[in-house]
Design an enzyme around this catalytic site. Structure first.
Site, mmCIF file in Angstrom:
data_model
loop_
_atom_site.group_PDB
_atom_site.id
_atom_site.type_symbol
_atom_site.label_atom_id
_atom_site.label_comp_id
_atom_site.label_asym_id
_atom_site.label_seq_id
_atom_site.Cartn_x
_atom_site.Cartn_y
_atom_site.Cartn_z
ATOM 1 N N SER A 63 63.518 50.921 41.810
ATOM 2 C CA SER A 63 62.054 51.030 41.833
ATOM 3 C C SER A 63 61.366 50.090 40.846
ATOM 4 O O SER A 63 60.198 49.759 41.026
ATOM 5 C CB SER A 63 61.631 52.479 41.530
ATOM 6 O OG SER A 63 62.172 52.916 40.287
ATOM 7 N N GLY A 114 64.966 54.315 43.907
ATOM 8 C CA GLY A 114 65.987 55.351 43.892
ATOM 9 C C GLY A 114 67.407 54.836 43.990
ATOM 10 O O GLY A 114 68.360 55.608 43.808
ATOM 11 N N ASN A 128 68.926 54.434 37.553
ATOM 12 C CA ASN A 128 69.057 55.729 38.222
ATOM 13 C C ASN A 128 70.424 56.360 37.964
ATOM 14 O O ASN A 128 70.538 57.589 37.900
ATOM 15 C CB ASN A 128 68.818 55.570 39.726
ATOM 16 C CG ASN A 128 67.371 55.276 40.040
ATOM 17 O OD1 ASN A 128 66.466 55.979 39.607
ATOM 18 N ND2 ASN A 128 67.129 54.201 40.783
ATOM 19 N N ASP A 144 54.196 58.563 34.716
ATOM 20 C CA ASP A 144 55.552 59.090 34.573
ATOM 21 C C ASP A 144 56.298 58.488 33.388
ATOM 22 O O ASP A 144 57.377 58.942 33.007
ATOM 23 C CB ASP A 144 56.362 58.885 35.859
ATOM 24 C CG ASP A 144 56.533 57.413 36.238
ATOM 25 O OD1 ASP A 144 56.222 56.535 35.423
ATOM 26 O OD2 ASP A 144 56.981 57.157 37.373
ATOM 27 N N HIS A 146 57.633 53.737 35.107
ATOM 28 C CA HIS A 146 57.374 52.615 36.010
ATOM 29 C C HIS A 146 56.150 51.802 35.583
ATOM 30 O O HIS A 146 55.110 52.377 35.264
ATOM 31 C CB HIS A 146 57.164 53.126 37.443
ATOM 32 C CG HIS A 146 58.358 53.805 38.014
ATOM 33 N ND1 HIS A 146 58.507 55.174 37.995
ATOM 34 C CD2 HIS A 146 59.457 53.304 38.622
ATOM 35 C CE1 HIS A 146 59.659 55.490 38.567
ATOM 36 N NE2 HIS A 146 60.253 54.371 38.947
#
Length: 201
Positions: free
Chosen positions: A28, A66, A95, A176, A179
């Site tokens: 991502s 992801g 991830n 978050d 990102h």
């Protein structure tokens, strides 16, 4: 008139001959998370390299939000067959780390990604990935060491982790805390271009 047409054809053929292809294999952080793909740094990269470094490169963004190193490894052969990239930039592992995958598994997957890319004739760039310190000092250090170890053993260029710089700008980060926003993408594109340019043929 004929001379003009010949000149245009010459330019087109020259572009085709000298243009190199870079495959970005990421997650991502490179996929344009929560923004249009046109805003993502891989989409901006060709223009930055062209304007600031006078080089022509086509970027294929194989990044998917992801994705783990295992996901990247699974789809890499098809991407290589389809695009035959001259360069592969690997931006994977975040991830894996966030899910607590064993460092040896992550290292093995990345090693295989590098091996497959090099076997195809591509030059590989490996981006350093780091994870938040709340996973414990031992795990975070083992995870962090994967990247320089692989870069050394496989003789590939280690690219610094751009997020370490971006995260210092709160206005560049999504809520978050993981990102970068669209506003950060031009800076990331320039950062990556400056890291890659000395190693582009």
């Amino acid at each position: 008139m004929i001379r003009k047409i010949s000149f245009v054809l010459f330019l087109i053929l020259s572009f085709a001959v000298h243009s190199k292809t870079l495959l970005v294999l990421g997650d991502s952080l490179s996929a344009g998370y929560n923004m249009s793909i046109e805003q993502s740094w891989p989409s901006l990269l060709p223009n930055v390299i062209s304007q600031e470094h006078n080089q022509t490169i086509e970027v294929i963004n194989g990044s998917v939000s992801g994705d783990t190193t295992g996901n990247g490894l699974a789809k890499l052969p098809a991407l290589i067959e389809q695009h035959t990239p001259d360069y592969v930039l690997v931006e994977l592992g975040a991830n894996d780390g966030l899910r607590g995958f064993k460092p040896n598994l992550v290292k093995d997957n990345l090693n295989e990604i590098i091996s497959l890319s090099q076997s195809s004739g591509a030059k590989v760039f490996l981006m350093q990935i780091r994870i938040p310190p709340n996973y414990g000092k031992r795990y975070t250090q083992l995870f962090e060491n994967i990247y320089p170890d692989l870069a050394h053993s496989n003789q590939v260029t280690l690219v610094p982790f751009f997020l370490e710089h971006v995260i210092q700008r709160a206005d560049w980060m999504m809520d978050d805390g993981l990102h970068p926003k669209a506003q950060a993408q031009p800076w990331i594109a320039e950062f990556v271009a400056n890291q890659l340019q000395p190693h582009l043929d």
